[in-house]
Design a protein around this motif. Structure first.
Motif, PDB file in Angstrom:
ATOM      1  N   ARG A  89       0.835  -1.012   0.033  1.00  0.00           N
ATOM      2  CA  ARG A  89      -0.160  -0.050  -0.105  1.00  0.00           C
ATOM      3  C   ARG A  89       0.888   1.303  -0.023  1.00  0.00           C
ATOM      4  NH1 ARG A  89      -4.991   0.037   3.866  1.00  0.00           N
ATOM      5  NH2 ARG A  89      -5.200   1.971   2.987  1.00  0.00           N
ATOM      6  N   ALA A  90       1.874   1.132   0.919  1.00  0.00           N
ATOM      7  CA  ALA A  90       2.782   2.474   0.722  1.00  0.00           C
ATOM      8  C   ALA A  90       3.530   2.663  -0.411  1.00  0.00           C
ATOM      9  CB  ALA A  90       3.919   2.245   2.190  1.00  0.00           C
ATOM     10  N   SER A  91       4.162   1.472  -1.084  1.00  0.00           N
ATOM     11  CA  SER A  91       4.665   1.794  -2.250  1.00  0.00           C
ATOM     12  C   SER A  91       3.900   2.152  -3.386  1.00  0.00           C
ATOM     13  CB  SER A  91       5.587   0.439  -2.513  1.00  0.00           C
ATOM     14  OG  SER A  91       6.506   0.091  -1.414  1.00  0.00           O
TER      15      SER A  91
ATOM     16  N   TYR B  35      14.643   5.057   4.074  1.00  0.00           N
ATOM     17  CA  TYR B  35      13.616   5.320   3.762  1.00  0.00           C
ATOM     18  C   TYR B  35      12.684   4.535   3.873  1.00  0.00           C
ATOM     19  CZ  TYR B  35      10.479   7.727   0.355  1.00  0.00           C
ATOM     20  OH  TYR B  35       9.217   8.240  -0.158  1.00  0.00           O
TER      21      TYR B  35
ATOM     22  N   ALA C 171       9.403  12.653  -2.240  1.00  0.00           N
ATOM     23  CA  ALA C 171       9.541  11.314  -1.437  1.00  0.00           C
ATOM     24  C   ALA C 171       9.508  11.640  -0.111  1.00  0.00           C
ATOM     25  CB  ALA C 171      10.753  10.565  -1.728  1.00  0.00           C
ATOM     26  N   LEU C 172      10.242  12.545   0.229  1.00  0.00           N
ATOM     27  CA  LEU C 172      10.335  12.734   1.743  1.00  0.00           C
ATOM     28  C   LEU C 172       9.151  13.369   2.363  1.00  0.00           C
ATOM     29  CD1 LEU C 172      14.006  14.165   1.880  1.00  0.00           C
ATOM     30  CD2 LEU C 172      13.090  12.219   3.088  1.00  0.00           C
TER      31      LEU C 172
ATOM     32  N   LEU D  35       3.080   9.761   5.694  1.00  0.00           N
ATOM     33  CA  LEU D  35       2.789   8.504   6.295  1.00  0.00           C
ATOM     34  C   LEU D  35       3.250   8.305   7.655  1.00  0.00           C
ATOM     35  CD1 LEU D  35       2.038   6.066   4.357  1.00  0.00           C
ATOM     36  CD2 LEU D  35       4.648   5.530   4.479  1.00  0.00           C
TER      37      LEU D  35
ATOM     38  N   PHE E 137      -3.312  12.220   1.220  1.00  0.00           N
ATOM     39  CA  PHE E 137      -1.850  12.374   0.681  1.00  0.00           C
ATOM     40  C   PHE E 137      -2.019  12.964  -0.725  1.00  0.00           C
ATOM     41  CE2 PHE E 137      -1.693   8.450   3.140  1.00  0.00           C
ATOM     42  CZ  PHE E 137      -0.457   8.622   3.883  1.00  0.00           C
TER      43      PHE E 137
ATOM     44  N   LEU F  74      -2.669   5.017   6.067  1.00  0.00           N
ATOM     45  CA  LEU F  74      -2.895   4.888   4.707  1.00  0.00           C
ATOM     46  C   LEU F  74      -4.165   4.694   4.450  1.00  0.00           C
ATOM     47  CD1 LEU F  74      -0.221   2.095   4.211  1.00  0.00           C
ATOM     48  CD2 LEU F  74      -0.272   4.063   2.965  1.00  0.00           C
TER      49      LEU F  74
ATOM     50  N   LEU G  72       1.243   3.713  -3.357  1.00  0.00           N
ATOM     51  CA  LEU G  72       0.514   5.154  -3.322  1.00  0.00           C
ATOM     52  C   LEU G  72       1.794   6.099  -3.901  1.00  0.00           C
ATOM     53  CD1 LEU G  72      -1.508   7.002  -1.766  1.00  0.00           C
ATOM     54  CD2 LEU G  72       0.178   6.867  -0.013  1.00  0.00           C
ATOM     55  N   ILE G  73       2.995   5.726  -3.460  1.00  0.00           N
ATOM     56  CA  ILE G  73       4.113   6.651  -4.028  1.00  0.00           C
ATOM     57  C   ILE G  73       4.450   6.327  -5.125  1.00  0.00           C
ATOM     58  CG2 ILE G  73       6.409   7.277  -3.131  1.00  0.00           C
ATOM     59  CD1 ILE G  73       5.994   6.643  -0.405  1.00  0.00           C
TER      60      ILE G  73
ATOM     61  N   TYR H 279       6.034  12.524   1.148  1.00  0.00           N
ATOM     62  CA  TYR H 279       5.166  11.391   1.353  1.00  0.00           C
ATOM     63  C   TYR H 279       5.576  10.531   2.804  1.00  0.00           C
ATOM     64  CZ  TYR H 279       2.661  11.180  -2.981  1.00  0.00           C
ATOM     65  OH  TYR H 279       1.532  11.247  -3.855  1.00  0.00           O
ATOM     66  N   GLU H 280       6.847  10.274   2.883  1.00  0.00           N
ATOM     67  CA  GLU H 280       7.284   9.553   3.986  1.00  0.00           C
ATOM     68  C   GLU H 280       6.627  10.258   5.260  1.00  0.00           C
ATOM     69  OE1 GLU H 280      11.292   9.446   5.078  1.00  0.00           O
ATOM     70  OE2 GLU H 280      11.401   7.595   5.806  1.00  0.00           O
TER      71      GLU H 280
ATOM     72  N   TYR I  68       4.929   8.935  -8.700  1.00  0.00           N
ATOM     73  CA  TYR I  68       6.246   8.937  -9.224  1.00  0.00           C
ATOM     74  C   TYR I  68       5.909   8.839 -10.827  1.00  0.00           C
ATOM     75  CZ  TYR I  68       8.947   7.985  -5.087  1.00  0.00           C
ATOM     76  OH  TYR I  68       9.561   8.016  -3.958  1.00  0.00           O
TER      77      TYR I  68
END
Lengths: 162, 162
Positions: A34-36, B23, A126-127, A133, B161, B156, A38-39, A129-130, A43
DNA sequence: TGAAATTAGTTGCAAATGATACTATTCTGC
DNA sequence: GCAGAATAGTATCATTTGCAACTAATTTCA
């Protein structure tokens, strides 16, 4: 999300009984996907970069040129995956390959100015998003999560399975 | 694994600077892939089950029959993936599909005796893998890891986001 | 030295995956 | 009770992935 207490119709959660919703590898997989995902969509939409390509850019953006092999080690990605990601980035002229001085099988990969420019844009995104999260996590919780993940990886390195 | 301290040749880790090795989405992905991959190989080698098939068996083994849709919800898997996994299990006669009493579009999926037998073998194996993974973790650390993963999933779910 | 083993990187092929569209059935609201 | 929207599940097709084989260069060590 009621993860405790029996779900209607399910057997009682006896000690040692497997419940997918409490099973660590499953939990990790769901959280990670889910996290990946989303990001990755971000990208892809904004820069046309796959996760793999983004990872290559990320490690090259850390500074030193690396061979494909070096990228493999830094990203924990398969060498085929890395080879393809580098080729795609090369085609877009976001990286450049130059002969490695010590080993003619290998080439050094570096970001081109265009690659650097993408990195300069994507890294802060990216930062963010982190950070989103981890919103609501105390600094202590963040550190603990990272430490627990490190411990898990150390166990995986240790082997002793099977 | 030296995750702190500059790696030779890398830039200093300035505040807010992106380092792939620190990360969170990347860390999750690596831990998840390694853990799942390890266990998946065991399922594959011993029972010829993919992770997806194993997950379907796992939720059906929890007791109640479920429709494909119910399996989707319980496993966080895509409906196409679930459909294929169920078909494969059906072909091996590890699950059976029967008409759902209330909805003729859906069918109830249950483990056959053979499926139950596989479940009875695989579930303890899965639990042993999890235990091996968590060896050296105190009960408190295990609880904390699960709680942190839950918190992450809640973030999530919350969205917000982009 | 020089034959055998190893490593860097690429390619080809087969299987897995995912989005989209499709059929059949059920629900909604009038 | 009926038209239109929604849902369960499947099929289709293009893309992605992952393994194994391959070439070329390097290392090992007898």
């Amino acid at each position: 999300m009621a993860r405790d207490g029996a779900r209607p119709g399910s057997r009682p959660a006896a000690a040692g009984r497997l419940r997918l919703a409490d099973y660590l590898p499953y939990r990790l997989s769901v959280a990670s996907n889910r996290a990946s995902g989303l990001i990755a969509r971000a990208y892809q939409a904004r820069f046309g970069l796959s996760i793999q390509e983004w990872r290559v850019i990320a490690v090259l953006g850390e500074g030193a040129p690396r061979t494909a092999q070096g990228v493999c080690e830094a990203t924990a990605m398969d060498k085929v995956t890395v080879s393809r990601a580098i080729r795609a980035l090369d085609a877009r002229e976001l990286v450049r390959r130059s002969a490695n001085e010590h080993d003619r099988r290998a080439s050094d990969v570096t970001l081109t100015p265009e690659g650097e420019a993408i990195y300069a844009e994507v890294a802060p995104l990216a930062l963010r998003y982190e950070a989103a999260l981890l919103e609501g996590f105390s600094p202590d919780e963040r550190a603990r999560l990272m430490a627990l993940l490190s411990k898990l990886e150390a166990r995986l390195d240790a082997g002793g399975f099977g």
